[in-house]
Design a protein around this motif. Structure first.
Motif, PDB file in Angstrom:
ATOM      1  N   PRO A 157      14.766  18.459  59.471  1.00 48.91           N
ATOM      2  CA  PRO A 157      14.437  17.741  60.696  1.00 48.91           C
ATOM      3  C   PRO A 157      13.431  16.620  60.435  1.00 48.91           C
ATOM      4  CG  PRO A 157      13.196  19.773  60.632  1.00 48.91           C
ATOM      5  CD  PRO A 157      14.082  19.742  59.399  1.00 48.91           C
ATOM      6  N   GLY A 177       8.984  16.720  61.957  1.00 52.49           N
ATOM      7  CA  GLY A 177      10.016  17.095  62.917  1.00 52.49           C
ATOM      8  C   GLY A 177      10.248  18.590  62.978  1.00 52.49           C
ATOM      9  N   TRP A 179      13.394  21.503  64.503  1.00 51.16           N
ATOM     10  CA  TRP A 179      14.719  21.683  65.097  1.00 51.16           C
ATOM     11  C   TRP A 179      14.600  22.176  66.531  1.00 51.16           C
ATOM     12  CZ3 TRP A 179      18.110  19.271  62.517  1.00 51.16           C
ATOM     13  CH2 TRP A 179      18.192  19.323  61.131  1.00 51.16           C
ATOM     14  N   ALA A 222      16.678  17.442  67.227  1.00 56.40           N
ATOM     15  CA  ALA A 222      15.354  17.606  66.636  1.00 56.40           C
ATOM     16  C   ALA A 222      14.372  16.712  67.383  1.00 56.40           C
ATOM     17  CB  ALA A 222      15.384  17.229  65.156  1.00 56.40           C
ATOM     18  N   VAL A 240      16.327  12.498  60.491  1.00 57.43           N
ATOM     19  CA  VAL A 240      17.012  13.789  60.460  1.00 57.43           C
ATOM     20  C   VAL A 240      18.222  13.676  59.545  1.00 57.43           C
ATOM     21  CG1 VAL A 240      18.179  15.547  61.847  1.00 57.43           C
ATOM     22  CG2 VAL A 240      16.226  14.296  62.792  1.00 57.43           C
TER      23      VAL A 240
END
Length: 155
Positions: free
Chosen positions: A62, A66, A68, A86, A96
């Motif tokens: 992600p 980041g 998910w 994400a 991503v």
């Protein structure tokens, strides 16, 4: 009695139209995500497998900062789609990536999006490896930063 039936039928029809309208409105915004901080980048990637081979997940991230919301599935069967989502709540950009092997010994399909205020792109998306020339990925970016939505079609 006939008037009562007409009113009941009319209300039922109105209720059905309302439900259908909400359902279509939901479909039109599929891929949008709730925002916890204004301006945070989010990504929704819809992958569609138009091949006759199952795709097998071999890696996904992600991105830095980041997380998910909906992680990629381990398999994507022929003729099916999935939406990967994400978000990066404390970042100003999000990259991503998901990689799938096409069939058991086929090439690698790499799905990637970079979402930032300067640029939204899918430039690292593609197919590589054994028999890569037999496949290609069409991308369609339908919304941009901060809430990027992109569709990928593997053919």
């Amino acid at each position: 009695m006939q008037t009562t039936h007409r009113i009941t039928a009319g209300l039922a029809g109105l209720g059905a139209a309302t439900v259908l309208g909400f359902g279509l409105a939901g479909a039109a915004t599929a891929g949008t995500m709730p925002i916890t901080r204004p301006g945070e980048p989010t990504v929704a990637m819809t992958l569609t497998n138009h091949t006759d081979k199952t795709q097998y997940l071999i890696g996904a991230t992600p991105g830095q900062g980041g997380s998910w919301v909906n992680a990629p599935k381990t398999r994507l069967a022929p003729g099916t789609s999935e939406t990967i989502t994400a978000t990066a709540p404390f970042a100003n950009q999000l990259t991503v990536n998901a990689q799938y092997r096409v069939g058991l010994g086929g090439p690698v399909a790499n799905y990637e999006i970079h979402d930032s205020s300067h640029n939204v792109n899918t430039q690292f998306t593609g197919v590589s490896g054994n028999h890569a020339g037999n496949y290609w990925i069409h991308t369609n970016i339908s919304s941009h930063y901060p809430n990027a939505n992109v569709g990928y079609d593997l053919w």
